[in-house]
Design a protein around this motif. Structure first.
Motif, PDB file in Angstrom:
ATOM      1  N   ARG B 377      65.084-111.720  13.833  1.00 40.34           N
ATOM      2  CA  ARG B 377      65.842-111.068  14.899  1.00 40.34           C
ATOM      3  C   ARG B 377      65.974-111.974  16.121  1.00 40.34           C
ATOM      4  N   ARG B 389      64.826-108.436  11.024  1.00 44.75           N
ATOM      5  CA  ARG B 389      65.842-107.384  10.984  1.00 44.75           C
ATOM      6  C   ARG B 389      66.088-107.044   9.526  1.00 44.75           C
ATOM      7  N   LEU B 419      65.847-101.540  18.603  1.00 48.64           N
ATOM      8  CA  LEU B 419      65.342-102.408  17.533  1.00 48.64           C
ATOM      9  C   LEU B 419      64.868-101.566  16.340  1.00 48.64           C
ATOM     10  N   ASP B 421      66.011-101.241  13.565  1.00 50.69           N
ATOM     11  CA  ASP B 421      66.168-101.895  12.264  1.00 50.69           C
ATOM     12  C   ASP B 421      65.277-103.143  12.182  1.00 50.69           C
ATOM     13  N   CYS B 422      64.243-103.151  13.007  1.00 48.39           N
ATOM     14  CA  CYS B 422      63.401-104.347  13.068  1.00 48.39           C
ATOM     15  C   CYS B 422      61.932-104.036  12.775  1.00 48.39           C
TER      16      CYS B 422
END
Ligand SMILES: Cc1ncc(COP(=O)(O)O)c(C=O)c1O
Ligand SMILES: Cc1ncc(COP(=O)(O)O)c(C=O)c1O
Lengths: 501, 454, 501, 454
Positions: B377, B389, B419, B421-422
């Motif tokens: 990311r 990510r 964030l 999706d992290c």
């Protein structure tokens, strides 16, 4: 006197660069892994062989006095035996290596430990709930005062900003108050060393936030009118805070909750046999009455029954059938007090201690702690001043005031003479209201034989003080070093080694 | 029970005291008598206690997972020598070394700890420890507040979210404003608006962490510290992964005047979050504002080197409400473990360990970002953690990994909605290539792509 | 000087009946379980609290000198550092709690440990096979001599009943010989402290069973003609036995097998870093050349390949793919030497040590052990006699003979003076052929700094002996007790406490 | 590697010695030069060593079974305090206390061990330990041989077969005859032909074990010891389960003049058979024939109590081939563990533990013999072991149990062909009722009855 070969140079003064122990496989060079400007140029630390490390710290340990060494009657600190089973349990790999961000479903046993302990403490001390979050007693005081502040804010009484502490209070009480912006009002104890409800009535008012007390107080005396004091504070709209440093005196006999306290902390490292470890780590659960539960620090452990419904049990419940979750979502909470959930390894130790005693056992613990303290008092009252010579609780305060007047030998000198005899010294010069005081707390884990030997030693020292005060003033001589130049330490602070230029 | 009293002992002692029974001795007024019977656990023998904890351990299954968890609590190899030494009874069962004559050993060990921390952070002095990294930050901010008289602080959002939360808890007590600096695309603190923010001179301190919560090296770039100091604002550096100090530029070298952090990584167990050990180091200028205990070197009556607690006029037991902090009990034994660990590892060992951490995290990044849909990311160089990510929601990916006995990392959406999706993934010297391969294979197999946001 | 409170009465003199620690649940009374006449009436043992037990033994430990305390140059004993990883591995529950009668299929890992170690030792010392059965060096000597006896019996040469030992030999060598009914023939060393093959030729004959030697010998000197000596003994039909107490000198450099030895033992507690533990437990693998393998004690560990066929590998093989079994069915074996298979916990330690070094590492170990010993010799040769002043191996012998003549200060006095300086003393008065000898073995785990400090101390003591011998004769004064009345101990043996009547 | 030498150190030291290189220092004649390269394990770092032993542990699966194994190695609860104390470095890394002035602690501990053993066995003196129970027996027999000048010994067949085997190994060296006494239907040694056997006065000793290998209390009945002694034959009592000494009549009380045995049960791990710890106790009459070290109490130059190794004129380092034994290294640290264990357990704890063992074994016997086809093979009272006759071959029953993750005990046919339908089952304080129930259920389910002999 330390032998030449037992002198212990600093670890920085020994070793040779590159004298490495082979713990790990060899890594690529750092400058092949990270940009040069991210890296440090130099790391001026020593390389010592494991053998030399072992010798270094073995020698240091032998120059350190612990409960394992001998009797340690340090008042207010409850230096009781630390059972080795506690350490063994804290070292169980599944618990020791558990990561705080492990999902709850993979941490059920650890959560059960926290929950069982929390329930036991709540029942033992008459609180609605505890948070195991704070790391020590002072930390819990801070948490409690933040709770009080949040509570009054929510209640619309933000003006309450005075914390009342008796003059016998521990230094952390006023210091914690300062950390939440509260003003400190020190209340003089009465002639019996107690807090007088009538005096209290004179100082409470619309600005009263919290009254911080401990019972037995730091003189080791029970506050018989604690209930009246609490009424006075409550009537004024304030909260009562119980400093649990003296909880070893009253388990199974009376409870802060029943005395009228709204908030409290425990020093698990005192009452619940967590090794003091040279002054920490400890653990300071903060307990609250029902009206303050919502303000506890996050997270709290919640229990669910076999039906998946939240449990609302109060007393002791077998945890095997329950499931647990960490609850972070508590809007009224003061928030977290520390990086993670608790000093968990110590929760294991404290729970192991609860297991080893049960309710009856803990009751006996307190009774015998009181017995031991009274026994010493009764056995030395003819040779030292006992400013409050009555039945005390788990500790008591003696004074060398008369002795000093007669001989010049002070409490400090008695302390040093005791070191020379192989005992740790009592706490000296606390509480502040008794001049030349020695605060003696034997704890219940000491045998009558140990107490008798200590009593004999103390009586002999006093006798020597009278016959030959210089001898006592010259102590200690049998210790690794003699009395230390504290002024120099403070005036020319040398707080670290520096690499030679 | 750990009470040695026989019935005869009790009787003899009561006689000396002049009281008839134990109950008489502990009697309390009726008003405060126990309202309800105490219910604790049933009393068990040792063998049964061990059995009970075996059950608790069996319900604690995390150890059976391959784990990539870090975020302020790090799994490092602890050589057995650390426990063998630190668990010696004299160390374990001593209290704060108030009686210095019989505590020279522990005092010297703490003096050594102070030195290690000062050398590692590149600062002048360090204290004998505070509770943990988060409270170290709070105490460090209080130092800055006391130094400047200002009641606000500017904190990077890339500082550990738990540390920031604790700071907010403390700030509530002290009526401090806590403002935040955003992070940029490289994962570093975005300093572009710093000058403007400092212009008002309302901040006691600027706080940055390196490696920061995203694992990214986030030391202040050249010249920035000077600018901050020019506004009489204190630079506070945070270090949540002490192992990084063996490799990365010392906070003192990039301008931190106060460095706070967490040293669990040095020889202390993770233990579900504690006890860990916080440290505070500072320039000499801040010495008398440092909270907690300090050990100093002096001499005894015969002129021999001797160690003693010093500068106690800062502390609660002397100064009460005027103390620099309320701290009393600290984390001495954890600091001792760390000191033994550092002594055993040595400079060579620590640097090697730090390098292994970087190498393993680099390997992890390389292998995972090779997978379709997975990317790093942030761009900046990292220590032992990397933000990945993932295709889809991090939560779903992590749940799918758990089914494969993998704890894949930490869901950043928990603190950073942007964030979600992290995943923050951690690799240390204990992470093997096989572990990383398992993770990569598992990630390549899970059907989360379906759930990926368009 | 010990402080009053640090006096340590016997554990039998403390405690109170019924002061019980709660380790186990309560059992029914014994007399409800067993017939009265099977039971003992009384058990006069003390009941002490765990705290008092901890204090008792903590104090005893502090009055005990170990390698962890300081430098321990006790010749012939190889007091090297005992790595803590070894203990941790020996404490792995699956291995620590394994029952010797567990079926082989449930003990594969333990058998792998034994097999790996056995293979490593065989390769390192040039033997066909080792048995890990004997519990110590002397025990292995006994096993080896029993093997020799069985071998000669089987060969039809039962008349061979003489064991030849050099006059420098350790006492266990002749004592072991006596335990198998062998006669002992002591061989005088030559002027260089060596065994002369020609002298050997004079004493061997048809009654020669075994020649027991060590190389380097107990003077720390390499026997350069060992090969010739072996030839002489072999020609006479005898066997060569290698006493492995000095194996730390030669690893990776030369091997008893290559020198011509047929039998040998190792003191794993010396060379392979097993803690001596106050004088045991140790471990004494016995190794043999091919013609003696069948006679090894039972059981032996056999390895099988993936194909289920017995492995005949000689060198180091990865054990993960093999399976193992204990073989008890060995008709020519001398039988078992002890209750169970080996001092297994120590096999773990020794194997961990092998892992930590590898072949190259062990080679370096021996080189540096030799370096350290020579360094001390070269640094004190001007102040003490060095009867054989040449390059020695891992240890060397100095003598206080001249010093004694000059000053009256003996080797024993130097030893006591070293204790006073915080060092352990070297071995004194062994080997018997050097008067007033000090046998100094520093081991490779000591740093140059430690050696330098020791050298300085020894030189200073010698200097004091010359200037002021009384001071040295009066040592030790810094130890828990002074010199002890050994005559009284032997004349009026007091070997136990007795309950007061 | 555990060598602290830097390249500079080596160089400087070589210079002092006057030699050019390490290789020069260790050079050997070509004749004895290494013939083959040494092959040992590959060199590993600590973290890898730990990994390797993890593998070995995983292949050691016995811990996953419910086990009823004993027969000379007993699973008992060891309180953590034992390890915490005994593993202290001073104890662990000291050698034989030849320098008494700096070994007072260990010497006192061994003196205490000697006292414990003397009190438990009911005899006058005990030594500082020998290797284990079996070698203790061999050494005890040698004492009797030396006392009587006779070269034969009469041993009960109910003595541990391994002990008897070791005695035979030693006897080969000493040219001793080892004859055996049979056992009777009650499981005790059959003494009916004893008088006849003794008539010739060729035996140095009569050896019986109690509880014997079948778990049965096998102390000599009243009057027998006197008869044996009347023939100038020494009575040797063997104790393979030291825990029994806390409950059963002391061997000294039923006539043993020498008592030998194994004290692993006192705080020492089973550890696949070693190190355990043998003891030898005897009447004062035999004092100077006792093998190995003895600690005595004396005084120092100032008259203070002091402990010291004594009567060394018995030992190999003084007397060489005329010593009472060749033993040098013994099992001191195991004896220390036992001493700490006994001190912690105390009289009360030891007696309670012994009672628990009897109770659990009684429970086992009761529950198993209730099953169809299973019976107690012997009638006599037992300590913590019981011989169960099973329907069919013991071997088959045990194999069937292993399939159910149970190690049901030890096959007696291994040593006693006539008992090949018998299993020696052991229960200790660590055996739970649930364990016994599992065993009973498993036994009731296995189809071995089919294989039962007619
Ligand atoms: C009476 C009292 N209150 C509070 C404290 C503070 O507790 P802690 O040291 O756990 O922070 C102490 C500790 O000594 C104390 O004695
Ligand atoms: C040269 C020599 N041989 C044999 C032995 C006997 O070995 P152990 O003590 O292991 O029985 C020793 C032990 O000190 C020794 O030094």
């Amino acid at each position: 006197m330390p032998l030449p070969a037992f002198d212990t140079p600093l670890i920085f003064e020994t070793g040779q660069e590159g004298r490495a122990n082979c713990y790990l496989p060899e890594a690529p060079a750092l400058d092949t892994l990270l940009p040069k400007d991210a890296l440090r140029e130099d790391l001026p630390l020593p390389d010592n062989s494991e053998l030399d490390v072992v010798r270094h710290f073995t020698r240091l340990s032998q120059k350190t006095f612990g409960i394992d060494t001998a009797f340690y009657p340090l008042g207010s600190c409850t230096m009781k035996y630390n059972p080795r089973i506690n350490d063994a349990m804290a070292n169980v790999p599944a618990l020791r290596d558990l990561h705080p961000f492990a999902p709850d479903h993979a941490a059920q046993g650890a959560l059960a430990v926290m929950w069982e302990l929390e329930r036991a403490l709540a029942s033992l001390f008459g609180m609605a709930a505890f948070s195991l979050n704070p790391a020590a007693g002072a930390h819990a005081e801070l948490a409690a005062l933040l709770i009080a502040k949040a509570y009054f804010k929510k209640k619309g009484e933000p003006q309450r900003n005075v914390v009342i502490v008796p003059d016998t209070a521990h230094g952390t009480n006023p210091a914690s108050a300062a950390m939440v912006g509260f003003k400190v009002l020190s209340l003089k104890s009465d002639a019996q060393g107690r807090v007088d409800p009538e005096e209290m009535r004179k100082v409470v008012g619309p600005d009263t936030a919290v009254c911080m007390m401990t019972n037995p107080n730091t003189l080791g005396l029970f506050e018989p009118r604690i209930h009246d004091v609490a009424d006075v504070v409550h009537e004024a709209g304030g909260l009562m805070y119980y400093d649990g440093a003296n909880a070893n005196a009253l388990m199974g006999n009376t409870r802060p909750g029943d005395m009228g306290f709204d908030l409290m902390h425990l020093n698990l490292h005192k009452t619940f046999t967590i090794p003091h470890g040279g002054g920490g780590a400890g653990a300071g659960p903060v307990g609250v009455a029902a009206h303050l539960v919502d303000f506890l620090p996050t997270p709290v452990v919640r229990a669910f029954g076999a039906d998946g419904k939240p449990l609302s049990a109060t007393g002791w419940t077998e945890s095997a059938e329950l499931t647990f979750a960490l609850d972070f979502d508590r809007p009224d909470s003061i928030g977290p007090m520390r990086s993670f959930w608790s000093n968990f390894a110590h929760m294991i130790r404290a729970l192991a201690y609860c297991y080893a005693n049960g309710a009856d056992g803990l009751t006996t613990v307190s009774k015998l702690a009181v017995l031991n303290a009274n026994y010493i008092r009764a056995s030395i009252r003819d040779v030292l001043d006992i400013p409050y010579d009555e039945i005390n609780r788990h500790e008591f305060v003696a004074s060398a005031q008369s002795l000093k007047r007669e001989t010049g030998v002070r409490a400090l000198d008695l302390a040093k003479a005791l070191l020379d005899r192989g005992y740790h010294a009592p706490t000296v010069y606390f509480p502040l209201i008794v001049p030349e005081c020695l605060m003696i707390e034997p704890t219940e884990t000491e045998s009558k034989e140990t107490l008798d030997a200590f009593i004999t030693a103390l009586r002999e020292i006093v006798a020597t003080a009278k016959s030959d005060p210089e001898t006592v003033l010259a102590t200690p001589v049998n210790t690794a070093v003699g009395r230390i130049d504290e002024t120099r330490a403070a005036r020319q602070p040398d707080l670290r080694w520096r690499p030679p230029q | 029970m750990y009470t040695p009293h026989t019935a005869q002992d009790i009787e003899a002692m009561l006689r000396v005291i002049g009281v008839d029974s134990l109950d008489d001795l502990v009697r309390v007024p009726d008003a405060v008598a126990l309202r309800a019977p105490v219910e604790v656990t049933p009393r068990l023998s040792e063998i049964e206690i061990a059995g009970r904890f075996r059950q608790h351990a069996e319900r604690t299954t995390a150890g059976a997972y391959t784990a990539f968890l870090g975020a302020g609590a790090y799994r490092h190899y602890v050589p057995p020598v650390v426990g063998a030494i630190a668990m010696r009874g004299e160390f374990l069962t001593s209290y704060t070394p108030y009686q210095a004559e019989v505590s020279q050993g522990y005092l010297q060990a703490i003096y050594e700890w102070q030195t290690y921390i000062a050398l590692l952070t590149g600062l002048d002095v360090a204290n004998a420890s505070v509770y943990d990294g988060a409270t170290a930050l709070a105490e460090g901010v209080i130092m800055a507040v006391n130094a400047t008289g200002r009641k606000a602080v500017l904190v990077s959002k890339a500082v550990h979210p738990n540390y920031r939360a604790v700071l907010r808890t403390y700030a509530e007590g002290l009526d401090l404003d806590v403002d935040e600096l955003p992070y940029g695309e490289d994962g570093c603190t975005d300093l572009s608006n710093l000058e403007a923010a400092l212009a008002e001179q309302r901040y006691a301190a600027v706080v940055v962490q390196s490696p920061n919560f995203f694992g990214v090296v986030d030391a202040l770039p050249n010249g920035i510290a000077q600018k901050i100091k020019a506004t009489k604002t204190v630079v506070i550096g945070v270090v949540a992964e002490a192992m990084s100090l063996a490799a990365l530029a010392a906070p003192g070298s990039w301008g931190a005047e106060i460095c706070v952090g967490e040293a669990q990584s040095f020889g202390n167990a993770i233990a579900y979050g504690g006890p860990h050990v916080g440290f505070i180091a500072a320039t000499t200028e801040h010495l008398r504002r440092i909270p907690g205990r300090l050990v100093g070197k002096s001499v005894d009556s015969e002129g021999r080197t001797a160690y003693v607690l010093t500068l106690q006029a800062r502390e609660q037991h002397i100064r009460r409400e005027k103390a620099t902090s309320n701290i009393c009990t600290n984390q001495a034994h954890c600091a001792l473990c760390a000191t033994v660990y550092m002594a055993a590892m040595g400079k060579t060992g620590l640097r090697n360990c730090a390098a292994l951490n970087v190498a393993r995290a680099n390997e992890l990044r390389a292998k995972i970002t090779k997978l379709d849909g997975f990317a790093a990311r942030f761009g900046g160089p990292t220590f032992n953690e990397v933000v990945i990510r993932v295709p889809g929601r991090a939560r779903d990916v992590l749940a799918a990994l758990e089914k494969k006995q993998i704890l894949g990392g930490i869901e950043l959406g928990r603190w950073y909605p942007e964030l979600d999706d992290c995943i923050l993934m951690t690799a240390t010297e204990l992470t093997t290539s096989a572990d990383v391969d398992r993770l990569a294979t598992a990630l390549s197999e899970i059907p989360v792509r379906a759930a990926a946001r368009v």
